[in-house]
Design a protein around this motif. Structure first.
Motif, PDB file in Angstrom:
ATOM      1  N   LEU A  58       0.459  -1.373   0.217  1.00  0.00           N
ATOM      2  CA  LEU A  58      -0.319   0.093  -0.234  1.00  0.00           C
ATOM      3  C   LEU A  58       0.691   1.009   0.436  1.00  0.00           C
ATOM      4  O   LEU A  58       1.630   1.982   0.347  1.00  0.00           O
ATOM      5  CB  LEU A  58      -0.502   0.258   0.948  1.00  0.00           C
ATOM      6  N   THR A  59       0.339   2.431  -0.830  1.00  0.00           N
ATOM      7  CA  THR A  59       1.306   3.486  -0.578  1.00  0.00           C
ATOM      8  C   THR A  59       0.959   4.298   0.482  1.00  0.00           C
ATOM      9  O   THR A  59      -0.177   4.041   0.960  1.00  0.00           O
ATOM     10  CB  THR A  59       0.838   4.320  -1.910  1.00  0.00           C
ATOM     11  N   GLU A  60       0.816   5.758   0.930  1.00  0.00           N
ATOM     12  CA  GLU A  60       0.410   6.471   2.066  1.00  0.00           C
ATOM     13  C   GLU A  60      -1.305   6.593   2.022  1.00  0.00           C
ATOM     14  O   GLU A  60      -1.785   6.823   2.697  1.00  0.00           O
ATOM     15  CB  GLU A  60       1.842   7.282   2.571  1.00  0.00           C
ATOM     16  N   LEU A  61      -1.220   6.869   0.552  1.00  0.00           N
ATOM     17  CA  LEU A  61      -2.833   7.324  -0.013  1.00  0.00           C
ATOM     18  C   LEU A  61      -3.824   5.807   0.321  1.00  0.00           C
ATOM     19  O   LEU A  61      -4.642   5.477   1.053  1.00  0.00           O
ATOM     20  CB  LEU A  61      -3.174   7.695  -1.519  1.00  0.00           C
ATOM     21  N   GLY A  62      -3.112   4.560   0.590  1.00  0.00           N
ATOM     22  CA  GLY A  62      -3.907   3.500   0.074  1.00  0.00           C
ATOM     23  C   GLY A  62      -3.850   2.522   1.183  1.00  0.00           C
ATOM     24  O   GLY A  62      -4.662   2.481   1.970  1.00  0.00           O
ATOM     25  N   ARG A  63      -2.897   3.521   2.581  1.00  0.00           N
ATOM     26  CA  ARG A  63      -2.898   2.955   3.838  1.00  0.00           C
ATOM     27  C   ARG A  63      -3.966   4.651   4.746  1.00  0.00           C
ATOM     28  O   ARG A  63      -4.755   3.423   6.268  1.00  0.00           O
ATOM     29  CB  ARG A  63      -1.713   3.684   4.435  1.00  0.00           C
ATOM     30  N   THR A  64      -4.789   5.117   4.232  1.00  0.00           N
ATOM     31  CA  THR A  64      -5.836   5.725   4.192  1.00  0.00           C
ATOM     32  C   THR A  64      -6.700   5.062   4.283  1.00  0.00           C
ATOM     33  O   THR A  64      -7.756   5.380   5.067  1.00  0.00           O
ATOM     34  CB  THR A  64      -5.544   7.055   3.811  1.00  0.00           C
ATOM     35  N   LEU A  65      -7.320   3.719   3.552  1.00  0.00           N
ATOM     36  CA  LEU A  65      -8.011   3.221   3.621  1.00  0.00           C
ATOM     37  C   LEU A  65      -8.507   1.834   4.669  1.00  0.00           C
ATOM     38  O   LEU A  65      -9.422   1.935   4.966  1.00  0.00           O
ATOM     39  CB  LEU A  65      -8.891   2.495   2.327  1.00  0.00           C
ATOM     40  N   ILE A  66      -7.282   1.868   4.732  1.00  0.00           N
ATOM     41  CA  ILE A  66      -7.142   0.799   5.606  1.00  0.00           C
ATOM     42  C   ILE A  66      -8.945   1.083   7.126  1.00  0.00           C
ATOM     43  O   ILE A  66      -8.754  -0.613   7.524  1.00  0.00           O
ATOM     44  CB  ILE A  66      -6.128   0.796   6.831  1.00  0.00           C
ATOM     45  N   LEU A  67      -8.326   2.113   8.276  1.00  0.00           N
ATOM     46  CA  LEU A  67      -9.350   2.205   9.003  1.00  0.00           C
ATOM     47  C   LEU A  67     -10.717   2.229   8.817  1.00  0.00           C
ATOM     48  O   LEU A  67     -11.591   1.829   9.145  1.00  0.00           O
ATOM     49  CB  LEU A  67      -9.586   3.518   9.907  1.00  0.00           C
ATOM     50  N   PRO A  68     -11.787   3.431   7.445  1.00  0.00           N
ATOM     51  CA  PRO A  68     -12.588   2.884   7.199  1.00  0.00           C
ATOM     52  C   PRO A  68     -12.769   1.478   6.477  1.00  0.00           C
ATOM     53  O   PRO A  68     -14.529   1.079   6.762  1.00  0.00           O
ATOM     54  CB  PRO A  68     -12.233   4.216   5.523  1.00  0.00           C
ATOM     55  N   LEU A  69     -12.652   1.264   5.585  1.00  0.00           N
ATOM     56  CA  LEU A  69     -12.866  -0.994   5.551  1.00  0.00           C
ATOM     57  C   LEU A  69     -12.539  -1.464   6.185  1.00  0.00           C
ATOM     58  O   LEU A  69     -13.607  -2.195   6.662  1.00  0.00           O
ATOM     59  CB  LEU A  69     -11.639  -1.198   3.590  1.00  0.00           C
ATOM     60  N   ALA A  70     -11.893  -1.438   7.896  1.00  0.00           N
ATOM     61  CA  ALA A  70     -11.919  -1.944   8.774  1.00  0.00           C
ATOM     62  C   ALA A  70     -13.979  -1.482   9.196  1.00  0.00           C
ATOM     63  O   ALA A  70     -14.180  -2.709   9.653  1.00  0.00           O
ATOM     64  CB  ALA A  70     -11.079  -1.546   9.977  1.00  0.00           C
ATOM     65  N   ALA A  71     -14.346  -0.174   9.291  1.00  0.00           N
ATOM     66  CA  ALA A  71     -15.479   0.190   9.954  1.00  0.00           C
ATOM     67  C   ALA A  71     -16.530  -0.393   8.710  1.00  0.00           C
ATOM     68  O   ALA A  71     -17.537  -1.489   9.999  1.00  0.00           O
ATOM     69  CB  ALA A  71     -15.251   1.425   9.804  1.00  0.00           C
ATOM     70  N   LEU A  72     -16.684  -0.535   8.261  1.00  0.00           N
ATOM     71  CA  LEU A  72     -17.335  -1.144   7.060  1.00  0.00           C
ATOM     72  C   LEU A  72     -17.974  -2.831   7.485  1.00  0.00           C
ATOM     73  O   LEU A  72     -18.541  -3.112   7.224  1.00  0.00           O
ATOM     74  CB  LEU A  72     -17.205  -0.609   5.657  1.00  0.00           C
ATOM     75  N   ARG A  73     -16.084  -3.038   7.361  1.00  0.00           N
ATOM     76  CA  ARG A  73     -16.153  -5.002   7.850  1.00  0.00           C
ATOM     77  C   ARG A  73     -17.242  -4.792   8.991  1.00  0.00           C
ATOM     78  O   ARG A  73     -17.870  -6.069   8.803  1.00  0.00           O
ATOM     79  CB  ARG A  73     -14.912  -5.552   7.616  1.00  0.00           C
ATOM     80  N   THR A  74     -17.046  -3.976   9.351  1.00  0.00           N
ATOM     81  CA  THR A  74     -17.618  -4.517  11.352  1.00  0.00           C
ATOM     82  C   THR A  74     -18.657  -4.418  11.054  1.00  0.00           C
ATOM     83  O   THR A  74     -20.235  -4.951  11.292  1.00  0.00           O
ATOM     84  CB  THR A  74     -16.345  -3.380  12.102  1.00  0.00           C
TER      85      THR A  74
END
Length: 95
Positions: A58-74
């Protein structure tokens, strides 16, 4: 599914394919290219290895997706029964 798989760090294609169970090589390749194009994934080729090694991370920009996607999964895991129930109610009324 690629973003969470890469959240722990760089992976080779085969390890990434294993982490994203059920995806074909073709679809994984196309998706990785799209993510590269969007600036979310970096592809690095190591030519000093035999065979040549390719890693994705992941790039720096890609890493910004980790938390929102984790929240969506939850959210999806929490409310999946409610969604399935709503579908059943809707389908029963459509007959």
């Amino acid at each position: 599914m690629i973003v969470p798989a890469l959240a722990g760090g760089a992976l080779r294609f085969s390890a990434l394919k294993e982490a994203v169970a059920g995806v074909s090589s073709k679809v994984l390749t196309e998706t990785l290219r799209s993510l590269q194009r969007d600036g979310l994934v970096h592809r690095e080729v190591f030519v000093d290895h035999t065979p040549i090694r390719v890693e994705y991370e992941l790039t720096e920009l890609g890493r910004t997706l980790i938390l929102p996607l984790a929240a969506l999964r939850t959210w999806a895991e929490t409310y999946a029964p409610d969604v399935l129930k709503a579908r059943d109610v809707y389908d029963a009324g459509s007959e």
